[in-house]
Write an enzyme that holds these catalytic residues in place. Structure first.
Site, PDB file in Angstrom:
ATOM      1  N   SER A  35     -49.793  10.524 109.508  1.00  0.00           N
ATOM      2  CA  SER A  35     -49.587   9.261 110.204  1.00  0.00           C
ATOM      3  C   SER A  35     -49.410   9.479 111.698  1.00  0.00           C
ATOM      4  O   SER A  35     -48.867  10.491 112.124  1.00  0.00           O
ATOM      5  CB  SER A  35     -48.333   8.570 109.647  1.00  0.00           C
ATOM      6  OG  SER A  35     -48.038   7.407 110.387  1.00  0.00           O
ATOM      7  N   CYS A  36     -49.834   8.491 112.490  1.00  0.00           N
ATOM      8  CA  CYS A  36     -49.593   8.540 113.928  1.00  0.00           C
ATOM      9  C   CYS A  36     -48.588   7.473 114.348  1.00  0.00           C
ATOM     10  O   CYS A  36     -48.369   7.263 115.530  1.00  0.00           O
ATOM     11  CB  CYS A  36     -50.900   8.389 114.701  1.00  0.00           C
ATOM     12  SG  CYS A  36     -51.704   6.805 114.466  1.00  0.00           S
ATOM     13  N   ASN A  37     -47.950   6.822 113.369  1.00  0.00           N
ATOM     14  CA  ASN A  37     -46.996   5.764 113.674  1.00  0.00           C
ATOM     15  C   ASN A  37     -45.679   6.035 112.951  1.00  0.00           C
ATOM     16  O   ASN A  37     -45.576   5.805 111.744  1.00  0.00           O
ATOM     17  CB  ASN A  37     -47.568   4.407 113.259  1.00  0.00           C
ATOM     18  CG  ASN A  37     -46.686   3.257 113.673  1.00  0.00           C
ATOM     19  OD1 ASN A  37     -45.477   3.381 113.788  1.00  0.00           O
ATOM     20  ND2 ASN A  37     -47.314   2.108 113.869  1.00  0.00           N
ATOM     21  N   GLU A  71     -49.073  13.135 115.912  1.00  0.00           N
ATOM     22  CA  GLU A  71     -49.324  12.906 114.487  1.00  0.00           C
ATOM     23  C   GLU A  71     -48.186  13.528 113.687  1.00  0.00           C
ATOM     24  O   GLU A  71     -47.585  14.521 114.115  1.00  0.00           O
ATOM     25  CB  GLU A  71     -50.645  13.572 114.060  1.00  0.00           C
ATOM     26  CG  GLU A  71     -51.850  13.177 114.875  1.00  0.00           C
ATOM     27  CD  GLU A  71     -52.230  11.722 114.715  1.00  0.00           C
ATOM     28  OE1 GLU A  71     -52.223  11.215 113.583  1.00  0.00           O
ATOM     29  OE2 GLU A  71     -52.524  11.085 115.739  1.00  0.00           O
TER      30      GLU A  71
END
Length: 109
Positions: A35-37, A71
């Site tokens: 995930s990047c969030n 990430e």
């Protein structure tokens, strides 16, 4: 049927509830969540925990140096309390289409 031992999940916006449920019904031993969030990662990890998985390692990866983007690669594994997980899987399967299921969550033959 197919019984994967690892499921890879890659997302920007987080996961839809139906996808999380489907990935748990497949019953992998491990889930790799990329995930990047961080906000949606935290939200989705709570849902996976409710369904019987726990995060054992989170590794940040800086793919874009000199930016604020990072990430996260997270390893989830099946938690020890398999009975509560089976109850959750049965509930998901019923919600997805009914049917008759064994105590362990497997479809009746």
């Amino acid at each position: 049927g197919i019984e994967p031992s690892v499921c890879f999940v890659i997302t920007k916006k987080g996961l839809d509830e139906k996808f999380i449920e489907a990935s748990v019904v497949v019953n992998p031993n491990k889930i790799i969540y990329i995930s990047c969030n961080p906000a949606t990662l935290a939200r989705d990890l709570r849902r996976y925990e409710d369904l019987g998985y726990r995060a054992v390692k989170v590794q940040p990866v800086d793919l874009f140096p000199q930016t604020h983007h990072v990430e996260s690669v997270t390893l989830l594994v099946k938690a020890c309390n398999s009975e509560s997980k089976r109850e959750n899987v049965r509930a998901i399967k019923k919600k997805q289409g009914g049917g008759r299921y064994e105590k362990n969550g497997d479809p009746k033959k």
